[in-house]
Design a protein around this motif. Structure first.
Motif, short mmCIF file in Angstrom:
data_model
loop_
_atom_site.label_atom_id
_atom_site.label_comp_id
_atom_site.label_asym_id
_atom_site.label_seq_id
_atom_site.Cartn_x
_atom_site.Cartn_y
_atom_site.Cartn_z
N THR A 76 0.83 -1.19 -0.03
CA THR A 76 0.07 -0.02 -0.14
C THR A 76 0.89 1.19 -0.24
O THR A 76 0.57 2.25 -0.65
N VAL A 108 2.49 1.96 -3.54
CA VAL A 108 1.47 2.66 -4.29
C VAL A 108 1.06 3.94 -4.30
O VAL A 108 1.03 5.00 -5.01
N VAL A 146 4.09 6.50 -4.98
CA VAL A 146 4.08 6.62 -6.26
C VAL A 146 2.84 7.60 -6.67
O VAL A 146 3.15 8.48 -7.83
N GLY A 147 1.74 7.48 -6.35
CA GLY A 147 0.62 8.40 -6.48
C GLY A 147 0.87 9.80 -6.23
O GLY A 147 0.68 10.65 -6.97
N PHE A 148 1.53 9.85 -4.65
CA PHE A 148 1.82 11.20 -4.47
C PHE A 148 3.01 11.73 -5.23
O PHE A 148 3.15 13.04 -5.43
N ALA A 170 3.54 11.61 -8.37
CA ALA A 170 3.04 12.18 -9.40
C ALA A 170 2.33 13.60 -9.21
O ALA A 170 2.46 14.37 -9.99
N LEU A 171 1.84 13.39 -8.27
CA LEU A 171 1.17 14.74 -7.83
C LEU A 171 2.17 15.89 -7.61
O LEU A 171 2.08 16.89 -8.11
N LEU A 172 3.22 15.44 -6.89
CA LEU A 172 4.15 16.40 -6.38
C LEU A 172 5.24 16.83 -7.59
O LEU A 172 5.54 17.90 -7.76
N SER A 173 5.30 15.79 -8.60
CA SER A 173 6.23 16.24 -9.60
C SER A 173 5.46 17.07 -10.53
O SER A 173 6.12 17.93 -11.14
N ALA A 174 4.28 17.07 -10.70
CA ALA A 174 3.50 18.02 -11.65
C ALA A 174 3.74 19.38 -11.06
O ALA A 174 3.41 20.43 -11.70
N ALA A 175 3.89 19.61 -9.72
CA ALA A 175 4.11 20.82 -9.20
C ALA A 175 5.33 21.34 -8.87
O ALA A 175 5.50 22.18 -7.95
N CYS A 176 6.24 20.78 -9.32
CA CYS A 176 7.72 21.15 -9.06
C CYS A 176 8.40 22.26 -9.93
O CYS A 176 7.37 22.64 -10.86
N THR A 230 5.14 19.95 -16.74
CA THR A 230 6.18 20.08 -15.79
C THR A 230 6.88 21.18 -15.34
O THR A 230 7.31 21.28 -14.16
N MET A 285 12.43 16.54 -11.33
CA MET A 285 11.60 17.23 -12.45
C MET A 285 11.58 16.10 -13.74
O MET A 285 10.73 15.72 -14.12
N PHE A 324 9.26 13.04 -13.80
CA PHE A 324 8.02 13.16 -13.57
C PHE A 324 7.08 12.16 -14.72
O PHE A 324 6.00 11.41 -14.19
N VAL A 350 2.47 5.10 -12.30
CA VAL A 350 1.16 4.76 -11.72
C VAL A 350 0.03 4.50 -12.65
O VAL A 350 -0.72 3.53 -12.21
N ILE A 399 -6.94 0.94 -3.39
CA ILE A 399 -5.59 1.36 -3.45
C ILE A 399 -5.38 1.65 -5.19
O ILE A 399 -4.79 2.77 -5.41
N ARG A 417 0.64 24.69 -8.61
CA ARG A 417 0.77 23.67 -7.57
C ARG A 417 -0.53 23.38 -6.76
O ARG A 417 -0.87 22.44 -6.50
#
Lengths: 388, 213
Positions: free
Chosen positions: A4, A7, A10-12, A14-20, A258, B1, B4, B11, B40, B73
């Motif tokens: 868990t 996974v 990894v999900g988070f 993706a979220l954080l990468s997009a906001a870098c 990105t 970066m 990404f 994912v 999940i 963000r």
């Protein structure tokens, strides 16, 4: 069974990468490399060279630089012009001329009263000295290197209806007797015409001598962009730094996603930081955090008044790159609400006074030139002179 | 970066592997009840879809603020969290519904990547990362196609009215409202799915996670 935590991690991610974020630190030009202009600048040439500090930016700029020819400098105008009077002003024009599609001689004659036919170089009585900040100038030369097709060249741009003879920027300057500083940014297509190839970039054409030459490589987005700068001097120690700027219209989709679409903001921040370094007269370290709203403008009342103008490729006059420029150039002419490329407000003139306040923008003098003169952009013009 | 795209691809792969019928994990697409595995997978798919919708919606509006990165963000994270929460609940309560979203995401990814591949061949500076990016956008829309399309329609409708009536409202603004519509529609569909899944699941809210220490 997938753990868990992994996974969710990894999900988070993706979220954080997009906001870098990315950043664009600027530094004084590189010491080595196959790019002749940068190498010359490093060994004490006439041009001071600034470039982004990020390794990705530097590598990409270097690769593009190797495909173009050297800069062209004619610091003194070939024609003899009347000296600048104490109460005279200087006209500054920002114009993207679409690879020579814009008819510069006709523009000079109709807008600035200057007949630049080689037999009759003269400035009409009552008209101002001028500086043209040109984008998308082109130059043909055998000295432009023949590069393998492996390199992804920008496609060749050829205006639909070029002026008679389709002169390049070097021929224009020679025919019109103007001072010239041209720095190529990229090739204009991979083709070889006869023995010649073409490159393109920003240029300054002027009736006044050009001094303190600058080349500012902007952070790399979709293509290499080099802002060119020079200082023109008038009487009584009046000085004006002029910078011709061209930002990217768009980056790749990957970079857009990105970096949160900060393409032009990042390039504007790079320009601002380089000018701040120039104002302080030295090299400083440090990375500017782009888009955080605290980009360093440098000394807003530096030693020399500065005009930075050109094609910012903005989709809106309220875009962050424009707002950032206005923040750092607080004495800029107000935008008149008129677009210059179709319905898009792409072209701007930004200005900040020097600490001595001797040069100022002449209120109400900025306007859009209604005719395109063969380009796809309309020019902007503004007058600068001695403060009362 | 730089990682990404790889993270996003991870994912997508994990989500699909977990959710597609016959795939690994505990999800069984034809079941109407949920499971921990499906929850999940729903979390991963919802988070990825929501984040992509959020970042896409932010591209133009946030470019009009000096705090452009902070704005993007905030949009990405808030949309991602909505997707994450909704996806988790959908997976927990109705794995069949989640299976449909996963299939849509896979189809959307393929369609988006195909568009990206064409762009790569046409646009000089486009590369494989851009193919992956169009695939990711396709995935985010494909996971909730009805909501995204309805949102796009609503956005374009509102944007067109504004474009016709407000002189300062330009074509980029119309595009921005359209993209916001896509994102709002897609996220609303995720939330709606979660509510529907709860209604189908019956009385009470049970999230089938178990922890062993």
């Amino acid at each position: 069974m997938i753990p868990t935590a992994r996974v969710c991690g990894v999900g988070f991610s993706a979220l954080l990468s997009a906001a870098c974020a990315t950043s664009a630190g600027m530094r004084l030009g590189p010491e080595d490399g196959g790019c002749p202009d940068r190498a010359a600048a490093a060994s004490g040439g006439a041009v001071t060279w600034y470039g982004p500090a990020g390794p990705g930016d530097e590598q990409s700029n270097e690769r593009w630089c190797e495909t173009v020819g050297s800069n062209v400098l004619e610091a003194l105008p070939r024609a003899s012009f009347p000296s600048l009077g104490p109460s005279d002003s200087v006209a500054v024009v920002a114009w993207n001329i679409l690879i020579g599609g814009g008819d510069v001689p006709l523009f000079l004659e109709e807008v600035l009263g200057y007949d630049c036919h080689p037999t009759s170089l003269e400035l009409e009585a009552g008209f101002s000295h001028f500086v043209l900040l040109i984008q998308e100038a082109h130059r043909r030369s055998e000295a432009i290197p023949d590069v393998p097709e492996l390199f992804k060249f920008p496609p060749r741009i050829e205006p639909e209806s070029a002026p008679t003879g389709w002169p390049d920027i070097v021929e224009l300057a020679r025919d019109c007797g103007l001072a010239l500083f041209y720095v190529p940014s990229a090739r204009n297509g991979p083709q070889t015409m006869g023995a010649e190839r073409e490159d393109k970039g920003n240029a300054i054409l002027s009736t006044l001598p050009l001094m303190d030459l600058l080349a500012i490589e902007l952070p790399f987005e979709a293509g290499r962009k080099v802002a060119v700068g020079a200082t023109v001097a008038g009487p009584n120690g009046m000085q004006l730094r002029v910078v011709s700027v061209h930002l990217d219209v768009a980056s790749t989709l990957y970079r857009t996603l990105t970096t949160a679409n900060t393409t032009r903001l990042r390039q504007a921040a790079g320009l601002i930081e380089a000018l701040a370094l120039i104002e302080t007269g030295g090299v400083t370290s440090g990375i500017v955090s782009v888009g955080s709203g605290d980009t360093a403008c440098g000394d807003l009342l530096g030693p020399i008044a500065t005009v930075a103008a050109g094609d910012f490729n903005t989709w809106s006059a309220g875009e962050s790159a424009v707002d950032q420029m206005r923040l750092c150039f607080p004495d800029s002419p107000p935008w008149d609400g008129k677009p210059t490329y179709g319905s898009f407000p792409t072209d701007f003139i930004f200005f900040r006074r020097a600490g001595d306040g001797r040069v100022s923008y002449l209120d109400g003098s900025q306007r859009r030139i209604e005719k395109r003169y063969g380009s796809d952009h309309q020019a902007r013009i503004a007058w600068f002179g001695r403060s009362e | 970066m730089r990682s990404f795209a790889h993270r996003l691809l991870a994912v997508c792969c994990i989500s699909l592997r977990t959710l597609i019928p016959g795939g690994a994990g505990e999800a069984h697409a034809q079941e109407t009840s949920g499971s921990a595995g499906a929850a999940i997978g729903g979390a991963a798919l919802g988070a990825a879809s929501g984040a992509m919708l959020g970042v896409t919606a932010s591209l133009i509006p946030c470019s009009k603020t000096l705090s452009q990165l902070a704005c993007a963000r905030a949009s990405t994270l808030s949309a991602g969290v909505i997707g994450l929460g909704s996806g988790t609940l959908v997976g927990a309560w109705d794995s069949s519904r989640l299976g449909s979203s996963a299939k849509g995401a896979a189809i959307g990814f393929g369609a988006g990547a195909a568009v990206g591949f064409v762009l790569k061949e046409v646009v000089r500076q486009y590369g494989w990362l851009d193919v992956l990016s169009t695939g990711a956008i396709g995935m985010s829309i494909g996971a909730q196609p009805e909501g995204a399309v309805l949102g796009l329609g609503a956005g374009v409708f509102v944007g067109s009215i504004l474009w016709l009536t407000v002189p300062s409202f330009g074509l980029p603004d119309l595009a921005a409202v359209g993209l916001i519509g896509v994102a709002a529609g897609g996220l609303a569909a995720w939330v709606f799915d979660a509510v529907e899944a709860n209604a189908n699941e019956g009385d009470g809210v049970t999230i089938p996670f178990s922890f062993r220490i």
